[in-house]
Write a protein that holds these residues in place. Structure first.
Motif, mmCIF file in Angstrom:
data_model
loop_
_atom_site.group_PDB
_atom_site.id
_atom_site.type_symbol
_atom_site.label_atom_id
_atom_site.label_comp_id
_atom_site.label_asym_id
_atom_site.label_seq_id
_atom_site.Cartn_x
_atom_site.Cartn_y
_atom_site.Cartn_z
ATOM 1 N N TRP A 171 0.688 -1.208 0.059
ATOM 2 C CA TRP A 171 -0.064 -0.170 0.152
ATOM 3 C C TRP A 171 0.693 1.325 0.080
ATOM 4 N N HIS A 172 1.997 0.988 0.376
ATOM 5 C CA HIS A 172 3.060 2.403 0.189
ATOM 6 C C HIS A 172 3.218 2.753 -1.062
ATOM 7 N N MET A 173 3.143 1.868 -2.298
ATOM 8 C CA MET A 173 3.608 2.110 -3.387
ATOM 9 C C MET A 173 2.992 3.359 -4.238
ATOM 10 N N LEU A 197 15.339 -7.385 2.469
ATOM 11 C CA LEU A 197 15.845 -6.649 1.234
ATOM 12 C C LEU A 197 15.014 -7.363 -0.085
ATOM 13 N N VAL A 198 15.194 -8.646 0.081
ATOM 14 C CA VAL A 198 14.550 -9.251 -1.141
ATOM 15 C C VAL A 198 12.870 -8.988 -1.269
ATOM 16 N N TYR A 199 12.439 -8.959 -0.071
ATOM 17 C CA TYR A 199 11.203 -8.681 -0.004
ATOM 18 C C TYR A 199 10.661 -7.654 -0.691
ATOM 19 N N ALA A 200 11.569 -6.427 -0.031
ATOM 20 C CA ALA A 200 11.315 -4.866 -0.503
ATOM 21 C C ALA A 200 11.566 -4.780 -2.064
ATOM 22 N N SER A 206 7.252 -4.357 -8.221
ATOM 23 C CA SER A 206 5.675 -4.555 -8.521
ATOM 24 C C SER A 206 4.988 -3.420 -8.864
ATOM 25 N N SER A 207 5.770 -2.208 -8.624
ATOM 26 C CA SER A 207 5.075 -1.099 -8.908
ATOM 27 C C SER A 207 5.543 -0.281 -10.117
ATOM 28 N N SER A 287 19.462 -3.636 -15.703
ATOM 29 C CA SER A 287 18.610 -2.664 -15.062
ATOM 30 C C SER A 287 17.206 -3.384 -14.897
ATOM 31 N N LYS A 288 17.024 -4.509 -14.981
ATOM 32 C CA LYS A 288 15.566 -5.162 -14.982
ATOM 33 C C LYS A 288 15.692 -6.024 -13.741
#
Length: 288
Positions: A171-173, A197-200, A206-207, A287-288
């Protein structure tokens, strides 16, 4: 009350004297510079523990001028009073804002619990495009949403406080997107934070907000038991996850840090954008 503010050193966040604000000085009292006559108090502000001796010396130097009462303080000396509010432009340059102080975590290397022993406190939200909170994402949802609402009216928004990766939520995105955040700095201070960090990285990618270079990451290096090889692996791991890494060398309470040739070479590689980009290209990290 008119406060003359004195700082031991200039940083990117230190206020600068202007025609509108001539009450900012770096270091000793000047010999050939006009000092305003309307000064009620002089505040020597010390942000880092290793600058305390210099702050004490400056307090004596300014006292000798007999301009006004001199008070020695700042985060490194007196922390932040429990009921204080952030005043834009007083101890940080205009544009930098703090909307909360403190952190619910108690990391061994961090001085925030000592500066703000009362824990996390949400402050009144003052306008600014650079948010320098200790742990913004630990604040209540209501406060976080209010901060981003303020940021929607700002240009070139930077979240510079070191966001806690484990607290990032989907919901932050949309808030990042609406505020057009230019750069967001996360923190990778301990090896065991890698999973967070992997989760973040997953949440950010996803945004539609995510672009290479917008997600950045402070990486603490040089602490007891660390090595250049271990530190470089953490930097490369962050780079592979889509974070632009910035190594930050650990200092103890006295400001001491390892200064051998190997560590200096490491910092030369992982603190300069051009060198980091060259390393990414050499390793084939896209970069991806």
């Amino acid at each position: 009350m008119t406060i003359l503010r004195v700082f031991p050193r200039a940083t990117s966040f230190t206020p600068v004297p202007t025609e509108e604000d001539r009450h900012v000085f770096i270091g000793d009292p000047p010999l050939d510079c006009f000092i305003p006559e309307d000064v009620s108090e002089i505040h020597v502000s010390v942000s880092f523990s290793w600058d305390i001796p210099e702050g004490e010396r400056l307090a004596k130097a300014w006292e000798a001028k007999r301009i006004a009462p001199v008070h020695l303080g700042g985060p490194a000396i007196s922390g932040y009073p429990s009921g204080d509010e952030f005043i834009p432009g007083r101890y940080l340059r205009h544009g930098v804002t703090i909307t909360s102080r403190g952190c619910p975590n108690h990391c061994w290397f961090c001085m925030v619990p000592r500066i703000s022993p009362g824990g996390l406190r949400e402050l009144g939200i003052k306008p600014g495009n650079i948010v320098q909170d200790d742990n913004l994402l630990a604040c209540s949802e209501q406060h976080v949403r209010a901060v981003f609402k303020m940021l929607e009216s700002q240009a070139k928004v930077i979240l510079s406080g070191g966001l806690e990766a484990a607290r990032l939520k989907l919901w932050h995105m949309p808030l990042f997107e609406a505020a057009k955040v230019k750069e967001a700095f996360f923190a990778y201070d301990r090896p065991e934070e890698y999973d967070a960090l992997v989760y973040a990285s997953y949440v950010l990618r996803s945004s539609s907000w995510y672009r290479p270079g917008k997600a950045r990451c402070y990486i603490l290096v040089g602490f007891s038991g660390d090595s250049c090889e271990k530190a470089e692996k953490r930097c490369i791991d962050a780079l592979r996850l889509g974070f632009y890494p910035f190594a930050m060398f650990y200092r103890d309470q006295e400001g001491r840090q390892v200064k051998d040739v190997e560590w200096r070479r490491f910092m030369h590689t992982w603190c300069r954008p051009a060198a980091i980009a060259a390393t990414a290209k050499r390793l084939g990290i896209g970069s991806k």
